[in-house]
Design an enzyme around this catalytic site. Structure first.
Site, PDB file in Angstrom:
ATOM      1  N   GLY A 220       0.843  -1.190   0.000  1.00  0.00           N
ATOM      2  CA  GLY A 220       0.000   0.000   0.000  1.00  0.00           C
ATOM      3  C   GLY A 220       0.874   1.234   0.000  1.00  0.00           C
ATOM      4  CB  VAL A 225       2.964  -6.300   5.136  1.00  0.00           C
ATOM      5  CG1 VAL A 225       3.083  -7.257   6.314  1.00  0.00           C
ATOM      6  CG2 VAL A 225       2.513  -4.929   5.624  1.00  0.00           C
ATOM      7  CG  ASP A 338      -7.233   3.034  10.471  1.00  0.00           C
ATOM      8  OD1 ASP A 338      -8.343   3.308   9.972  1.00  0.00           O
ATOM      9  OD2 ASP A 338      -6.230   2.768   9.768  1.00  0.00           O
ATOM     10  CG  ASN A 343      -6.072  -1.722  10.229  1.00  0.00           C
ATOM     11  OD1 ASN A 343      -5.241  -2.146   9.416  1.00  0.00           O
ATOM     12  ND2 ASN A 343      -6.385  -0.449  10.321  1.00  0.00           N
TER      13      ASN A 343
HETATM   14  O1  809 Z   1      -0.093 -10.990  10.394  1.00  0.00           O
HETATM   15  C1  809 Z   1       0.138  -9.780  10.423  1.00  0.00           C
HETATM   16  N1  809 Z   1       0.660  -9.150  11.479  1.00  0.00           N
HETATM   17  C2  809 Z   1       0.839  -7.837  11.224  1.00  0.00           C
HETATM   18  O2  809 Z   1       1.260  -7.015  12.043  1.00  0.00           O
HETATM   19  C3  809 Z   1       0.401  -7.591   9.875  1.00  0.00           C
HETATM   20  C4  809 Z   1      -0.071  -8.804   9.382  1.00  0.00           C
HETATM   21  C5  809 Z   1      -0.613  -8.887   8.100  1.00  0.00           C
HETATM   22  C6  809 Z   1      -1.252  -9.874   7.350  1.00  0.00           C
HETATM   23  C7  809 Z   1      -1.641 -11.261   7.751  1.00  0.00           C
HETATM   24  C8  809 Z   1      -1.219 -12.314   6.805  1.00  0.00           C
HETATM   25  O3  809 Z   1      -1.760 -13.565   7.153  1.00  0.00           O
HETATM   26  C9  809 Z   1      -1.580  -9.310   6.136  1.00  0.00           C
HETATM   27  N2  809 Z   1      -1.177  -8.018   6.132  1.00  0.00           N
HETATM   28  C10 809 Z   1      -1.347  -7.068   5.044  1.00  0.00           C
HETATM   29  C11 809 Z   1      -0.603  -7.705   7.322  1.00  0.00           C
HETATM   30  C12 809 Z   1      -0.118  -6.489   7.799  1.00  0.00           C
HETATM   31  C13 809 Z   1       0.407  -6.414   9.092  1.00  0.00           C
HETATM   32  C14 809 Z   1       0.921  -5.144   9.561  1.00  0.00           C
HETATM   33  C15 809 Z   1       0.079  -4.042   9.594  1.00  0.00           C
HETATM   34  C16 809 Z   1       2.230  -4.949   9.993  1.00  0.00           C
HETATM   35 CL1  809 Z   1       3.394  -6.194   9.930  1.00  0.00          CL
HETATM   36  C17 809 Z   1       2.671  -3.722  10.463  1.00  0.00           C
HETATM   37  C18 809 Z   1       1.813  -2.670  10.497  1.00  0.00           C
HETATM   38  C19 809 Z   1       0.524  -2.840  10.040  1.00  0.00           C
END
Ligand code: 809
Length: 560
Positions: A220, A225, A338, A343
C-alpha cells in the site's frame, strides 16, 4: 504447512552463519540488534550479563528441523509458554527521531557495543556470557580490541553517569570536581573513543541478514508487508517495510507512534504482538507476530465471492474478542482510531497437537472456535488524554471525530467496531460520504442480509449511537449478556445464591437469638430456684443457731 514440504531444499536456503551457534536466546539477539524499544529500567541489568527479557519461546535449532509440523509458524502460535513482554508504563522518548536512530543502523547496536564499553575496567576482553555469542559482522575480521573501539558513546547511559559521578579510582567526585568537569578528552580515556563509522558501505541490512522473505502479503501507500522467517529461531513473522519519513516531519512522528504504542501495550491475546523495529537505509521496519489466517478483510472478500456471511455465533465471537483487545488498549490510556476489517487479523490454531495435547493446552488464546481475532496496525494510535488525532478511514469514522471533538475517543473505536461487524454480517460496502454516510451517523445500521436476533442488532445500533456517551464501553461489551450468555446465566445464579445466603444468615441469626433467650430463661429459673433453696437453708441455719450446736458452714453461688 504446504509451503514447507520441500524442507531439505529450504533448509539449505537458510543461512545461519550470522546467527551464532550459541544464540538460542532470541531475546538477546533481538534486543541486541537496534531496537526502537523505549528504554526500560532493566537495561543496566542486561549489560551486566543477565537478560531478564525472554519474550519468546527458545527452541533449539535442531528441534526446529526435527519437528516439521511445528516449525515455520508464528512464535505465538506455538505451545511454548510465552513470557509476557510487558514493559508497563514506559515513558517513551518522544524526542528521539529516526534520523538520530541512524546511529544504530548497524549490527553494532548501542546495547551490544555498550556491553563492551561497560566492562572496560574488568581488564579482560571476554564479554559477559550473554554477549559472548554475538558476532559483529562488518568488523568480523578485526581483532577484539579494534572491534571494541568501534563504538559511539551514549551520554545517557548509566556508565556515562558513573563516569560523571565517580573518579577512575572508584571514589565519588567532590562537589568541585562535579562543578568543573574534566575535559571531554579525559572522559574519553575511559571509554573507547572511535565512533562507529556510518558509511553505507559498512551497513549490512539486518532485514536481509536475519530474515528470509517468503512472500509479500500486503502492499500500500505505507510500504509493503512481508511474511518472513527469522533465520535464527525459524519462526514466521509479518514484517512491514515502509519508506522512511523525512526527519522532523509529522510523518516521522506518526511512524514512531506505531512503535511507541506497541512497546507500551506489551502483550495481549487480542492485539497483534510486536517484536522489534529498526531503521535501515531508506526504510523503517517493524517486525510483528504473523497471523496465519490473513485479515478479516480477506475473509470478507472470500465470503463475498462465495455469497456467504459470518454466522451469528462468529459475529459475536468477533465482537467479543475485538472488544477485549480494545478494552486492553483503552485501559492502557490509548485509542486505536483505525478499527476496520483490514486491521483485524486472524489466527487459526494449528491442529498439530493430538486431541489429548490440545485438551492439556492452557493457552490464553483458546477460544471455543479455535479462531483468534487480533487488532493490528497501530499506526493511528494516540493517547486518550493528550490526543494527536490522525483521522482513520472515513467509512468507519465517527461523526464527532470529523467535528474534531475528542472528548470520548474510545467511543470512536466502538463506532468503527460496530460497522466492522455489520460488514462481517453481510452489509454492502460502506460509503465514504453522502446521504448514506450521514444516515449511518444518525444511528442507523445499514441493511444486513441475514436474520439476526433483535437484541444483537440493538447492541450494534447502540454502538453507533450519535451521542458517544450512549455507546457502550469496550469493558461493558466484554460483559454484555448478548455476547456472553453464559456470563448472564452465571450472574443470575450468583444473584440467586446471594439471596439464599442472606436467608440462611437471617435464619442463623434468629436461631442464635432463640438459643440465647432459652439460656437466659434457664439461668433465670435456676437462679430463682437456688435463691429459694438458699432462703430455706438460711432459715434452717437460723434455727440451728438458735439451737446453738451447728459447726457446719454453707456457701453457695447463684451460678452467674
Ligand atoms: O499478520 C500480520 N501481522 C501484522 O502485524 C500484519 C499482518 C498482516 C497480514 C496477515 C497475513 O496472514 C496481512 N497483512 C497485510 C498484514 C499487515 C500487518 C501489519 C500491519 C504490519 Cl506487519 C505492520 C503494520 C501494520
Amino acid at each position: 504447512m504446504d509451503d514447507w514440504d520441500n524442507s531439505d531444499e529450504f533448509i539449505q536456503r537458510l543461512d545461519f552463519s550470522s546467527c551464532g551457534e550459541e544464540s538460542e536466546d532470541r531475546s538477546v539477539n533481538e534486543e541486541d540488534a537496534l531496537s526502537l524499544s523505549p528504554p526500560r529500567s532493566c537495561e543496566f541489568q542486561k549489560w551486566q550479563g543477565s537478560s531478564p527479557l525472554s519474550a519468546s519461546p527458545q527452541r533449539k535449532l535442531g528441534e526446529i528441523f526435527l519437528d516439521k509440523t511445528k516449525a515455520w509458524m508464528s512464535p505465538t502460535l506455538q505451545s511454548s509458554p510465552a513470557v509476557s513482554k510487558s514493559w508497563g508504563n514506559v515513558e517513551t522518548p518522544l524526542h528521539i527521531t529516526w534520523q538520530k536512530l541512524q546511529l544504530c543502523d548497524t549490527p553494532h547496536t548501542p546495547k551490544s557495543l555498550l556491553s563492551k564499553t561497560a566492562f572496560p575496567s574488568s581488564g579482560t576482553k571476554v564479554p559477559p556470557k550473554s554477549f559472548r555469542h554475538l558476532r559483529l559482522t562488518p568488523g568480523a575480521d578485526l581483532d577484539d580490541s579494534t572491534q571494541a573501539s568501534l563504538v559511539n558513546i551514549n551520554p545517557f547511559t548509566p556508565e556515562s553517569y558513573r563516569q560523571m559521578l565517580f573518579l577512575p579510582n572508584g571514589k565519588r567526585k567532590t562537589r568541585d570536581e562535579l562543578r568543573n568537569p574534566p575535559l571531554r578528552s579525559q572522559i574519553k580515556q575511559e571509554l573507547p573513543t572511535n565512533r562507529y563509522p556510518l558509511k553505507e558501505s559498512n551497513m549490512v541490512s539486518r532485514y536481509k541478514k536475519e530474515f528470509l522473505e517468503l512472500e509479500e502479503i500486503g502492499v500500500g501507500e505505507f510500504g509493503s508487508v512481508y511474511k518472513c522467517i527469522k533465520r535464527l529461531d525459524g519462526c514466521v513473522y509479518a514484517i512491514k517495510r515502509s519508506k522512511r519519513p523525512l526527519a522532523g516531519s509529522s510523518d516521522e512522528q506518526l511512524a514512531l507512534r506505531e512503535v511507541y504504542a506497541h512497546a507500551v501495550l506489551g502483550h495481549h491475546p487480542h492485539v497483534v504482538r510486536y517484536y522489534s523495529a529498526w531503521a535501515e537505509d531508506d526504510h523503517m521496519i517493524i517486525q510483528n507476530e504473523h497471523c496465519n489466517g490473513g485479515s478479516l478483510q480477506d475473509a470478507l472478500m472470500e465470503n463475498a465471492k462465495l455469497g456467504q456471511y459470518f454466522s451469528e455465533a462468529e459475529l459475536k465471537e468477533i465482537l467479543l474478542q475485538v472488544s477485549m483487545g480494545l478494552k486492553y488498549i483503552h485501559n492502557s490510556g490509548l485509542v486505536h482510531l483505525d478499527i476496520k476489517p483490514s486491521n483485524i487479523f486472524i489466527c487459526h490454531k494449528l491442529a498439530v497437537a493430538s486431541p489429548a495435547e490440545q485438551e492439556e493446552s492452557d493457552s490464553e488464546d483458546e477460544t471455543s472456535s479455535g479462531v483468534v481475532y487480533k487488532i493490528g496496525d497501530l499506526g493511528h494510535v494516540t493517547s486518550i488524554t493528550n490526543p494527536q488525532v490522525e483521522e482513520g478511514d472515513r467509512r468507519f469514522l465517527a461523526n464527532e471525530i470529523l467535528q474534531e471533538q475528542y472528548c470520548y475517543l474510545p467511543k470512536a473505536d466502538i463506532f468503527a467496531l460496530a460497522l466492522t461487524v455489520a460488514l462481517a454480517a453481510g452489509t454492502a460496502p460502506l460509503p465514504h460520504n453522502g446521504a448514506m454516510w450521514h444516515h449511518i451517523r444518525k444511528g442507523n445500521i445499514p441493511p444486513i442480509p441475514q436474520k439476526l436476533p433483535h437484541c444483537f442488532l440493538e447492541l450494534l445500533k447502540l454502538m453507533i449511537h450519535p451521542d458517544p456517551v450512549e455507546r457502550p464501553s469496550a469493558t461493558a461489551l466484554t460483559k454484555h449478556p448478548v455476547l456472553c450468555p453464559s456470563r448472564g446465566k452465571a450472574v443470575q445464579l450468583q444473584k440467586q445464591l446471594n439471596v439464599e445466603k442472606c436467608k440462611t444468615a437471617m435464619l442463623e441469626r434468629e436461631l442464635k437469638a432463640a438459643r440465647l433467650a432459652q439460656t437466659l430463661m434457664k439461668d433465670q429459673l435456676l437462679g430463682s430456684a437456688k435463691l429459694q433453696e438458699s432462703e430455706t437453708s438460711s432459715k434452717q441455719r437460723n434455727k440451728h443457731l438458735v439451737g446453738g450446736k451447728s459447726c457446719r458452714s454453707f456457701s453457695f453461688t447463684l451460678g452467674y
